[in-house]
Design a protein around this motif. Sequence first.
Motif, short mmCIF file in Angstrom:
data_model
loop_
_atom_site.label_atom_id
_atom_site.label_comp_id
_atom_site.label_asym_id
_atom_site.label_seq_id
_atom_site.Cartn_x
_atom_site.Cartn_y
_atom_site.Cartn_z
N LEU A 167 0.69 -1.10 -0.29
CA LEU A 167 0.04 0.10 0.13
C LEU A 167 0.99 1.42 -0.06
O LEU A 167 0.42 2.22 -0.19
CB LEU A 167 -0.77 0.00 1.19
N GLU A 168 2.01 0.96 0.19
CA GLU A 168 2.93 2.11 0.37
C GLU A 168 4.25 1.91 -0.51
O GLU A 168 4.65 0.65 -0.44
CB GLU A 168 3.46 2.64 1.80
N GLU A 169 5.18 2.69 -0.94
CA GLU A 169 6.32 2.21 -1.51
C GLU A 169 7.35 1.67 -0.56
O GLU A 169 7.23 2.34 0.65
CB GLU A 169 6.85 3.39 -2.43
N GLU A 217 8.62 -2.23 -10.89
CA GLU A 217 9.31 -3.27 -11.48
C GLU A 217 8.96 -3.98 -12.57
O GLU A 217 9.32 -4.99 -13.00
CB GLU A 217 9.76 -4.01 -10.25
N GLY A 218 7.56 -4.13 -12.93
CA GLY A 218 6.99 -4.73 -13.71
C GLY A 218 6.22 -5.81 -13.60
O GLY A 218 5.94 -6.84 -14.58
N ILE A 219 6.12 -6.48 -11.98
CA ILE A 219 5.76 -8.02 -12.03
C ILE A 219 4.59 -7.73 -10.95
O ILE A 219 3.32 -8.28 -11.37
CB ILE A 219 6.94 -8.75 -11.40
N HIS A 220 4.80 -7.13 -10.20
CA HIS A 220 3.70 -6.92 -8.90
C HIS A 220 2.65 -5.96 -9.31
O HIS A 220 2.80 -5.11 -9.90
CB HIS A 220 4.32 -6.74 -7.48
N PRO A 221 1.33 -6.50 -9.01
CA PRO A 221 0.12 -5.68 -9.39
C PRO A 221 0.14 -4.54 -8.29
O PRO A 221 0.35 -5.00 -6.98
CB PRO A 221 -1.04 -6.59 -9.19
N SER A 222 -0.38 -3.44 -8.59
CA SER A 222 -0.64 -2.28 -7.65
C SER A 222 -1.94 -2.60 -7.01
O SER A 222 -2.75 -3.44 -7.42
CB SER A 222 -0.78 -0.98 -8.28
N PRO A 223 -2.43 -1.62 -5.95
CA PRO A 223 -3.84 -2.11 -5.37
C PRO A 223 -5.05 -1.96 -6.52
O PRO A 223 -5.78 -2.64 -6.58
CB PRO A 223 -4.06 -0.87 -4.38
N TRP A 224 -4.62 -1.21 -7.78
CA TRP A 224 -5.45 -1.12 -8.75
C TRP A 224 -5.37 -2.34 -9.57
O TRP A 224 -6.42 -3.14 -9.92
CB TRP A 224 -4.95 -0.19 -9.86
N GLY A 225 -4.47 -3.20 -9.60
CA GLY A 225 -4.06 -4.39 -10.21
C GLY A 225 -4.67 -5.55 -9.50
O GLY A 225 -5.36 -6.41 -10.13
N MET A 263 -6.86 -3.66 0.93
CA MET A 263 -6.35 -4.07 -0.41
C MET A 263 -4.89 -4.64 -0.13
O MET A 263 -4.28 -4.78 -1.03
CB MET A 263 -6.21 -3.01 -1.22
N HIS A 264 -4.65 -4.83 1.18
CA HIS A 264 -3.13 -5.28 1.34
C HIS A 264 -2.89 -6.60 0.70
O HIS A 264 -1.52 -7.25 0.59
CB HIS A 264 -2.96 -5.27 2.77
N SER A 265 -3.86 -7.48 0.24
CA SER A 265 -3.65 -8.72 -0.44
C SER A 265 -4.85 -9.19 -1.13
O SER A 265 -5.95 -8.46 -0.84
CB SER A 265 -3.14 -10.04 0.68
N LEU A 266 -4.85 -10.06 -1.92
CA LEU A 266 -6.04 -10.40 -2.71
C LEU A 266 -6.79 -11.08 -2.01
O LEU A 266 -8.23 -10.70 -1.99
CB LEU A 266 -5.27 -11.43 -3.97
N ALA A 267 -6.54 -12.14 -0.94
CA ALA A 267 -7.62 -12.52 -0.17
C ALA A 267 -8.30 -11.62 0.78
O ALA A 267 -9.52 -11.74 0.73
CB ALA A 267 -6.70 -13.64 0.95
N SER A 268 -7.58 -10.63 1.00
CA SER A 268 -8.26 -9.57 2.05
C SER A 268 -9.03 -8.83 1.22
O SER A 268 -10.31 -8.45 1.81
CB SER A 268 -6.82 -8.58 2.54
N ALA A 269 -8.98 -8.51 -0.21
CA ALA A 269 -9.82 -7.68 -0.86
C ALA A 269 -11.12 -8.51 -0.86
O ALA A 269 -12.32 -8.18 -0.88
CB ALA A 269 -9.14 -7.24 -2.19
N LEU A 270 -10.93 -9.84 -1.31
CA LEU A 270 -12.10 -10.85 -1.40
C LEU A 270 -12.95 -10.87 -0.28
O LEU A 270 -14.04 -10.82 -0.22
CB LEU A 270 -11.50 -12.10 -1.91
N ASN A 271 -12.37 -11.01 0.99
CA ASN A 271 -13.00 -11.02 2.40
C ASN A 271 -13.46 -9.76 2.66
O ASN A 271 -14.46 -9.88 3.34
CB ASN A 271 -11.82 -11.58 3.27
#
Length: 361
Positions: free
Chosen positions: A62-64, A296-304, A105-113
């Motif tokens: 969530l932060e740089e 870095e081109g691999i990890h999704p941002s919170p948008w992703g 949004m700190h993880s995909l699972a958290s967003a789903l939950n």
Amino acid sequence: MPNVLRSLCCLLALLSLSGAPCPVSAQEFPPDPTYDQIAANRDAYGRVVFIFGDSVVMLCSLEEIDFSTLKEKSNDSQYMVSAMANLMREAENPGDKTADPLWPMHSLASALNFLFAASGLLETPDKGATIPTARVVAAYAGPLGHPFPKDVGQRAAVLAKHIESGLIRDGDILVFEDAGFHGQDPDAYEDHWLRLGQAVLSRADVTVVMCDMFDAIPDGPVMGFPAEAFRFEAPYPSARLGSPRSHNQALRDAAARLAVWPDSKGRVVFIDLRRRMEAFRQALETDLGGRAIMPEGIHPSPWGVAFMAREILRATGLSEQITHRDAYLDMLAANAARLSQPRSAVDAARARVFIDAWVAP
């Protein structure tokens, strides 16, 4: 972040290309606290979305994160893998961060939950830190072992044991993801996916979600190695086909074979995530100037991550159970400036229109 410190996933190249033993174990990508709660009392939970993979689905910053403290040891691959994993986990350690409105949004699972809770599908008295009971719940469940045959074999055995013990049950959803160094051998990569998929599909009526991988890796070397070593659309020789194919194509081929495997008790859902994420990424940059993928081109941002959550919910039919979306969509719109890394100013009203079109389950 500095190019020399691309990401945890990129560091795997140092180990594989040098022939050094891989120190990345399940301890480097441990299951999240929700998984531990489910494992301790499986009967308190109905359908579980188990998310298996690497740091792409494990965490979302969530932060740089300042990786500069690791620069002096950038050539010590074993130290770097563990140190970066620890640094990322510390950055996402809840503490008082659960008060952050963007914490879901700190993880995909958290967003789903968050979405499941808003729709009355799970109970959590403390914003996701504990989930004592649920009809539907998501959890990050650890790595898959790619691209190392021994590690993949061990993880396949673990998956089989989870089914035998009753942790993974009929009706559950297993999301399989892989990013980073891919092994540069599409034939072996296909075999790895078949081994993992068959380990679960032969034993339980589960839904296995497979997705090809997106990236936005800048041109040039990654820690001294070709960027193609991390690009899943880069072609490599395939003795099985007699012509080159990419690792994404090898995954697509494996998903197609598993989908019609006669001994399967479950089903396979394939998400063409690379193509869909690219469309989302371009629309986001055009409409809002936002970024769906980290620098870095691999990890999704919170948008992703928000987009990935939508794709998984829709592909598995879980979106039909999301009856209350507004709190989630409002949270994203109100914090739209923080959904890109680095931050990018965004008008909340414009962001909400975009979110409704591209992120709503």
